[in-house]
Scaffold this active site. Structure first.
Site, short mmCIF file in Angstrom:
data_model
loop_
_atom_site.label_atom_id
_atom_site.label_comp_id
_atom_site.label_asym_id
_atom_site.label_seq_id
_atom_site.Cartn_x
_atom_site.Cartn_y
_atom_site.Cartn_z
N GLN A 35 -4.36 10.82 -22.12
CA GLN A 35 -5.37 9.83 -22.50
C GLN A 35 -6.34 10.39 -23.53
OE1 GLN A 35 -6.77 9.14 -18.52
NE2 GLN A 35 -6.85 11.32 -18.13
N HIS A 66 -20.09 7.74 -6.84
CA HIS A 66 -19.40 8.72 -6.00
C HIS A 66 -19.87 8.66 -4.54
CE1 HIS A 66 -18.59 10.74 -10.03
NE2 HIS A 66 -17.41 10.43 -9.54
N ASP A 90 -13.51 14.67 -12.74
CA ASP A 90 -14.86 15.20 -13.01
C ASP A 90 -15.43 15.94 -11.81
OD1 ASP A 90 -16.30 13.00 -11.35
OD2 ASP A 90 -14.98 11.90 -12.69
N GLU A 110 -5.52 16.11 -9.33
CA GLU A 110 -5.84 15.43 -10.59
C GLU A 110 -4.67 15.61 -11.56
OE1 GLU A 110 -8.25 13.48 -12.16
OE2 GLU A 110 -6.98 13.74 -13.92
N GLY A 143 -0.84 12.24 -8.44
CA GLY A 143 -1.14 12.07 -7.01
C GLY A 143 0.07 11.63 -6.21
N ASP A 160 -9.85 8.15 -6.46
CA ASP A 160 -10.89 7.95 -7.48
C ASP A 160 -10.18 7.79 -8.82
OD1 ASP A 160 -13.07 7.91 -9.09
OD2 ASP A 160 -13.77 9.94 -8.62
N THR A 162 -8.87 5.42 -12.42
CA THR A 162 -9.44 4.63 -13.52
C THR A 162 -9.19 3.16 -13.18
OG1 THR A 162 -7.35 4.92 -14.67
CG2 THR A 162 -9.09 6.43 -15.26
N ASP A 163 -9.36 2.27 -14.16
CA ASP A 163 -9.17 0.85 -13.88
C ASP A 163 -7.68 0.54 -13.66
OD1 ASP A 163 -11.85 0.21 -14.04
OD2 ASP A 163 -11.77 0.05 -16.21
N PRO A 167 -1.41 3.57 -17.08
CA PRO A 167 -0.79 4.57 -16.20
C PRO A 167 -1.36 4.56 -14.78
CG PRO A 167 -2.10 5.61 -17.96
CD PRO A 167 -2.08 4.16 -18.24
#
Ligand code: SPD
Length: 286
Positions: A35, A66, A90, A110, A143, A160, A162-163, A167
């Site tokens: 990305q 978070h 992060d 991650e 994951g 956790d 992304t939208d 992917p």
């Protein structure tokens, strides 16, 4: 007032709606294997990280997100010891998990090492001491691949991501949720972010429906994250059975675990966040 020569990060939140952040200094712009990654110092909201043009966090409100992704499910669990965090490169979610004194091991999985390294280099206020914490095991892998051979392994599993586009889409679908149920212990709980019910009607509905087809109990709850589209953000918690604690039980757990003086989460917020406005309830019934 914007002046000629000012520099902005502009996110298209939905078609026709844009979010502008005035930038003091661009710190990192990198095409990673997965990305486009940006880290910048903003004029008003501290540092910001974006992936593929979408704000993932700003220092000003990352704790709101978070804390709400992590503490409702962790507080519902009597004695969470083994936790897996999928995504969240992060480190903000791992940081919040580590606040719970019962936690012995956090598997932090991650896919994109570049995100972890960017956080290590530029976002120390977010990842704090987690790289030095012996309870944390960082795994760079997708994951779903890492979870594939696990079974009955975790007290809590937190996604956790992304939208729910591109992917990240498989992480919002039924086969992934089936795997999540399998890797949890019988009393284990699952949580994830599911976007904004204001704009992302189909996504929120899809997550609720897909989770509901896999887990016996699913609940959506809401929080406020000012720099995310609309600010109104939905999360889901799921499991075999959700522990419905009353206010005094939540207060007791928060005190015992030192979860006081957080930025967003509190015992009162825990309870009120599960009260959904009629427009969200209708969305889920539809
Ligand atoms: N629209 C942004 C949604 C981002 C959700 N995840 C953010 C990752 C922060 N740890």
């Amino acid at each position: 007032m914007a002046k000629k020569g000012d520099s902005f990060f502009i996110e298209e939140q939905v078609e026709g709606v844009h979010f502008h952040l005035k930038i003091k200094q661009w710190l990192l712009r990198q095409k990673t294997r997965y990305q486009e990654l940006i880290v910048a110092e903003t004029e008003d909201l501290g540092r910001m990280m974006a992936l593929d043009g979408k704000v993932m966090l700003t220092e000003a409100d990352e704790a709101y997100y978070h804390e709400m992704l992590v503490h409702p499910l962790m507080v519902m669990l009597d004695n969470p010891q083994t936790v897996a965090v999928i995504g969240g490169g992060d480190g903000g979610s791992v940081r919040e998990v580590l606040r719970h004194p019962s936690v012995k091991k956090v598997y932090w999985v991650e896919i994109d090492e570049a995100v972890v390294e960017a956080s290590r280099s530029f976002l120390s206020s977010v990842c704090m001491g987690i790289f030095e914490d012996p309870r944390v095991d960082l795994i760079i892998a997708p994951g779903e691949e890492w979870l594939a051979d696990k079974e009955d392994a975790f007290d809590a599993l937190i996604v956790d991501g992304t939208d729910p586009i591109g992917p990240a889409l498989p992480l919002f679908e039924q086969p992934f949720f089936e795997m999540c149920r399998r890797v949890l212990k019988a009393h284990g709980l699952f949580s994830m972010q599911c976007g904004t019910p204001f704009y992302f009607h189909n996504e929120v509905r899809m997550v609720n429906r897909n989770l509901g087809s896999v887990f016996p109990q699913v609940k959506l709850y809401l929080g406020y994250v000012p720099t995310y589209p609309s600010g109104l953000w939905a999360y889901a918690v799921a499991g075999e059975r959700l522990n419905e604690l009353n206010l005094s039980e939540i207060r007791k757990r928060c005190e015992q675990r030192g979860l006081t003086n957080l930025r967003y989460y509190s015992p009162e917020i825990h309870l009120s966040s599960f009260v959904l406005p009629p427009f969200v309830q209708e969305l889920l019934e539809f």
